[in-house]
Design an enzyme around this catalytic site. Sequence first.
Site, PDB file in Angstrom:
ATOM      1  CB  THR A  21      -1.027   0.177   1.139  1.00  0.00           C
ATOM      2  OG1 THR A  21      -0.132   0.051   2.413  1.00  0.00           O
ATOM      3  CG2 THR A  21      -1.994  -1.252   1.237  1.00  0.00           C
ATOM      4  CD  GLU A  94       3.909  -0.764   6.654  1.00  0.00           C
ATOM      5  OE1 GLU A  94       3.085  -1.749   6.767  1.00  0.00           O
ATOM      6  OE2 GLU A  94       3.751  -0.053   5.829  1.00  0.00           O
TER       7      GLU A  94
HETATM    8  N1  PCA Z   1       2.668  -1.316   3.332  1.00  0.00           N
HETATM    9  C1  PCA Z   1       4.245  -1.677   3.202  1.00  0.00           C
HETATM   10  C2  PCA Z   1       4.240  -3.325   3.600  1.00  0.00           C
HETATM   11  C3  PCA Z   1       2.835  -3.737   3.204  1.00  0.00           C
HETATM   12  C4  PCA Z   1       1.958  -2.637   2.999  1.00  0.00           C
HETATM   13  O1  PCA Z   1       0.773  -2.312   2.881  1.00  0.00           O
HETATM   14  C5  PCA Z   1       4.778  -1.879   1.824  1.00  0.00           C
HETATM   15  O2  PCA Z   1       3.901  -1.078   1.022  1.00  0.00           O
HETATM   16  O3  PCA Z   1       5.855  -2.331   1.507  1.00  0.00           O
END
Ligand code: PCA
Length: 172
Positions: A21, A94
């Site tokens: 995302t 995260e």
């Molecule tokens: N964001 C981080 C990890 C998973 C997410 O949705 C990314 O884009 O790497």
Amino acid sequence: MFLRQTWTINNMVHKVFVYGTLKRNEPNHGTMTNPENGVATFIAEGMTKEKYPLIIATKYNVPFLLHSPGTGYNVKGEIYEVDDKMLSNLDILEDHPNCYIRDKNDIVLTDSTHRTVMKCWVYFLKMFKPELLSKPFLEDYKSEGDHGLRYCESQDEYCTDEDMNEIIENVN
Ligand code: PCA
């Protein structure tokens, strides 16, 4: 001169590979472009040198890269250079190290004819429930992809306790 050196010492640059995302045109990309969070500079498109399973899980349809090298695809994403401030804000988003675990991994530059490899930080799910491996594996995440599992943006946390139970193996 002294000030400049101090700045350099206190502001490290880190390479981060994003596959979910946080990518451009994806729901959390704004975190990386908001100057209040620090600085993130796009470097290149890339993919994991190893194959990994990239799946979507929880009721919020969150993408997770499972730390299970050799299974799945060479996952595509984007490499950014970020400062300390941005890295700590990404860690908060995260929920590292409670949910995702940030780990250094080899990323191959997609455009490079020489297979240039960069070591980048990547957010993995490590102690995951084995049943997550039965979900479909993605190569190139898009919230609005054919999978129909659009990311739920209304939540401000990726990993509530309930979600954690669903995805992370209880080691006790
Ligand atoms: N964001 C981080 C990890 C998973 C997410 O949705 C990314 O884009 O790497």
